[in-house]
Design an enzyme around this catalytic site. Structure first.
Site, PDB file in Angstrom:
ATOM      1  CG  HIS A  38      -2.019  -0.967   1.214  1.00  0.00           C
ATOM      2  ND1 HIS A  38      -1.818  -2.314   1.407  1.00  0.00           N
ATOM      3  CD2 HIS A  38      -3.359  -0.810   1.035  1.00  0.00           C
ATOM      4  CE1 HIS A  38      -2.982  -2.948   1.337  1.00  0.00           C
ATOM      5  NE2 HIS A  38      -3.939  -2.060   1.121  1.00  0.00           N
ATOM      6  CD  GLU A  59       4.134  -4.020  10.923  1.00  0.00           C
ATOM      7  OE1 GLU A  59       3.960  -4.311   9.717  1.00  0.00           O
ATOM      8  OE2 GLU A  59       4.181  -4.877  11.833  1.00  0.00           O
ATOM      9  CD  GLN A 122      -2.927  -5.568   4.027  1.00  0.00           C
ATOM     10  OE1 GLN A 122      -2.572  -6.040   2.949  1.00  0.00           O
ATOM     11  NE2 GLN A 122      -2.147  -4.843   4.789  1.00  0.00           N
ATOM     12  N   GLY A 438       3.737   1.226  31.536  1.00  0.00           N
ATOM     13  CA  GLY A 438       4.347   0.015  32.063  1.00  0.00           C
ATOM     14  C   GLY A 438       4.641  -1.018  30.994  1.00  0.00           C
TER      15      GLY A 438
END
Length: 602
Positions: A38, A59, A122, A438
């Site tokens: 894309h 990612e 997607q 955290g």
């Protein structure tokens, strides 16, 4: 025309090219991400524009690398993630950047506009809708000619006020569509440089009066006040007026203060130790660019004393943070550097009739906090199980490192042990990777971003064996890019804070430790070598120095595995769990305990 369009090839200029050129015009030189078809028009635009593309194995790491890059460069960090799957993997990075107020721009893509709500490849998740709660600004760009205007808007939004992440979704057809130059919407992409907001004149005067009335003032500086300009003016304030300075765990560049400020007191957590040296608590706290909450003792009064004992001046660029947790005597909406500069001017003016008078003995006690000898110094080099004591293993590590590295501390107990020893290496910057959320595993992305932003510095990525499991494959990225990163895995074969926390709550007599064990056969050293890094495994304190010197002799990625004992339990874990023998209290681990409710039998 705000900037000259470049036509690097004979093909038409596309939306992807215009996006890349807009970023380049704004000073972007590097972008982190992972390939997705894309994005190809944009990626080709970056190649021709000269933006370096740093590809990762996940990612989440890419977005977190952009975050560390932004912190080191003190500018925008850029990441790219492909449609839906890549975007979903990048969400943790958006979350950490939002929680820790890091200015990043995430570029993503989506199916063609004509395929909206069509169950396309997607295209199931509406990325803009999902991103909005985790960003300052999220927008779908529907016209390629709008790229400059919206990129400029997004970058300004990320950098101004309380910084944070922004996201732009460019559908694939928008990226691949040729651009009509006459229709380009430039917006204010070439607007003149803007300046940070300054404080109200009366606020500065009131702050001076409060400081004059104080005998034991202290400054706590957070991530909102760590620019080079703010550090310079803050050092002048402290050295001229004898005001001690403490930092929070999110103040990445606090090492500069430790070198230049005569009254540097270390971590704000040291204020909780004042009773141990028979010193009074501050009677005024000047809180600069830091948010109240857990990392400043919550509402316990251990770090920021109660209002009837201590005045609180809170300076924040985000007015919504002022008074969020604690009552405030003076709130100032301002850039920290601007406020401290105005405060210095007011204090040094001839109209100031009296100066700030700080108790000399108190100052001496405050600054002595950084010299306190840790209780583990006299402990054996091995823990109760005969394995390396974590304190001594990490002390040997930090004393053996090349000086002035960038440190990334990622993990539970291992990061707490390391934080108390990190100063031994005279670091230029320290990242406490877990942050406000955290999160564990952030260290790999942060190390990558720091290494790209500051290639002349040695980067130490320290992780527990728990946090190492999240993104250890990024050692492949470190090797591929030949980055000067030393990854240190502190291996105690368990989730240390979890296991020790369970022991504190349920006792030694209960052997159950649900889901807190890790494999003792995993070889991080072996995996690191397979991924192209030098590797070494150490189980004796006397061997740490030689291993560190060997692994850091060159400027190449390496991994050191330190096998340590899971004991002793670090005092911070004990404090966080809050275990008590008081039968009138219900222990709520990691939060404030609550009084037990009693009901009379009928």
């Amino acid at each position: 025309m705000p900037f000259k369009l470049s036509h690097p090839t004979t093909r038409p200029l596309t939306g992807g090219d215009l996006l890349a050129q807009s970023l380049s015009h704004l000073g972007v030189k590097d972008a982190f991400g992972l390939h997705g078809g894309h994005l190809d028009a944009f990626l080709m635009g970056c190649e021709h524009t000269g933006i370096r593309l740093i590809d990762t194995r996940h990612e989440t790491t890419a977005v977190q690398a952009a975050e560390a890059y932004a912190k080191i460069k003190q500018s925008i960090g850029v990441a790219f993630v492909t449609a839906n799957s890549g975007f979903s993997n990048g969400i943790p990075g958006l979350a950490t950047a939002y929680a820790d107020r890091s200015p990043i721009l995430v570029i993503t893509s989506s199916p063609p506009l004509r395929d909206a709500e069509n169950n396309s490849l997607q295209g199931i998740i509406d990325q803009v809708v999902v991103a909005r709660p985790l960003t300052k600004f999220a927008m779908r760009v529907t016209c390629p000619e709008d790229a400059p205007r919206l990129v400029g808007l997004a970058v300004r939004t990320a950098l101004t006020g309380a910084p944070g992440p922004v996201l732009l979704d460019f559908p694939i057809d928008v990226l691949f569509t040729p651009v009509h130059e006459k229709l380009i919407s430039w917006g204010s992409i070439s607007s003149p440089r803007s300046y940070a907001p300054g404080p109200h004149v009366e606020a500065v005067k009131e702050a001076v009066e409060l400081l004059k009335g104080s005998k034991r003032p202290a400054v706590i500086i957070g991530s909102g006040g760590q620019s080079s300009a703010a550090t310079k003016t803050l050092t002048a304030l402290s050295n001229t007026n004898n005001i001690p300075i403490f930092d929070t765990q999110k103040c990445t560049l606090s090492s500069t203060l430790s070198k230049e400020c005569r009254h540097y007191g270390g971590s704000a957590g040291n204020l909780a130790l004042l009773s141990a040296i028979n010193a009074a608590q501050p009677d005024l706290i000047l809180l600069l660019g830091a948010r109240t909450g857990m990392f400043l003792g919550g509402r316990s009064g251990t770090i920021i004393p109660p209002q009837d004992e201590c005045k609180l001046i809170h300076v924040e660029v985000d007015g919504g943070e002022i008074g969020r947790t604690l009552p405030v005597d003076l709130g100032v909406v301002s850039d920290v550097g601007q406020f401290v500069s105005a405060l210095n001017s007011q204090l040094s003016s001839t109209s100031t009739s009296t100066s700030i008078s700080v108790e000399k003995e108190w100052i001496q006690k405050i600054t002595s906090l950084t010299d306190l000898s840790p209780p583990y110094e006299k402990d054996s080099h091995t823990g109760p199980s005969g394995i390396m004591h974590p304190y001594h293993a990490l002390k040997a590590l930090f004393t053996s490192l090349p000086k002035e590295p960038i440190l990334i501390l990622d993990g539970g107990e291992c990061a707490i042990w390391a934080a108390g020893l990190a100063h031994l290496s005279s670091p230029t910057a320290i990242f406490k990777a877990t942050g406000a959320l955290g999160f564990l595993g952030n260290g790999f992305g942060y190390a990558l971003g720091a290494a790209i932003a500051s290639p002349d510095r040695k980067v130490l990525n320290l992780a527990g064996d728990g946090s190492a499991g999240f993104h250890f494959m990024e050692l492949d990225t470190f090797a591929r890019l030949k980055l000067d990163i030393l990854t240190v895995v502190v291996n105690n074969h368990c989730w240390g804070m979890s296991s020790n926390g369970q022991e504190l709550v349920y006792g030694d007599e209960n052997p159950a430790r649900p889901v807190s064990s890790l494999s003792a056969v995993t070889s991080y050293e072996g995996v690191s070598k397979s991924l192209g890094n030098k590797g070494s495994k150490v189980s004796k304190v006397e061997d740490v120095k030689g291993a560190v010197e060997s692994l850091t002799a060159g400027r190449e990625p390496a991994c050191l595995e330190l096998v340590v004992d899971r004991k002793p339990i670090h005092p911070v874990t004990e404090a966080m769990v809050g275990q008590t023998s008081d039968e009138n209290v219900v222990v709520v681990p990691y939060y404030d305990n609550i009084p037990r409710a009693y009901y009379k039998d009928i």
